[in-house]
Design a protein around this motif. Sequence first.
Motif, PDB file in Angstrom:
ATOM      1  N   ASP A   1       0.737  -1.263  -0.301  1.00  0.00           N
ATOM      2  CA  ASP A   1       0.103  -0.334   0.253  1.00  0.00           C
ATOM      3  C   ASP A   1       0.591   1.211   0.271  1.00  0.00           C
ATOM      4  N   GLU A   2       1.871   1.261   0.904  1.00  0.00           N
ATOM      5  CA  GLU A   2       3.406   2.209   0.773  1.00  0.00           C
ATOM      6  C   GLU A   2       3.655   3.105  -0.817  1.00  0.00           C
ATOM      7  N   TRP A   3       3.628   1.809  -1.623  1.00  0.00           N
ATOM      8  CA  TRP A   3       4.355   2.154  -3.211  1.00  0.00           C
ATOM      9  C   TRP A   3       3.181   2.197  -3.463  1.00  0.00           C
ATOM     10  N   ARG A   4       1.986   1.672  -3.529  1.00  0.00           N
ATOM     11  CA  ARG A   4       1.148   1.813  -4.323  1.00  0.00           C
ATOM     12  C   ARG A   4       0.901   3.613  -4.049  1.00  0.00           C
ATOM     13  N   ILE A   5       0.936   3.903  -2.547  1.00  0.00           N
ATOM     14  CA  ILE A   5       0.775   5.689  -2.871  1.00  0.00           C
ATOM     15  C   ILE A   5       1.337   6.802  -3.380  1.00  0.00           C
TER      16      ILE A   5
END
Length: 108
Positions: A23-27
């Motif tokens: 999710d961090e990398w998606r953000i």
Amino acid sequence: VASLIPSAHVGPRRVAPPTSEADEWRILREADAALRAHDPERALTILGQHTTQHPRGVAGPEVLAYRVRAYCMAGRVDEARAVADELRARAPVSPAAYSLRATCVSDR
């Protein structure tokens, strides 16, 4: 002897929620897209999600570097410098800190 062929799945397939790191990398990808679209305010809003959802996340230095880029693009140099100082204090030899050389805070 166990079969190498998976058994048929009965019922609706469940999709696992994204991991915190995923999710961090998606953000970050969304923030990057906003910057490429020349929308720094949207990038800052997206990066705010990271701060709220992942306050101790693994992508912290990269998020700070993206914030610097967004503030620079928005002409908010004082804010960019403050975030750059935070990044340099937290991760001085990181690739994220090195990337600041190509921003409006490169003189520091």
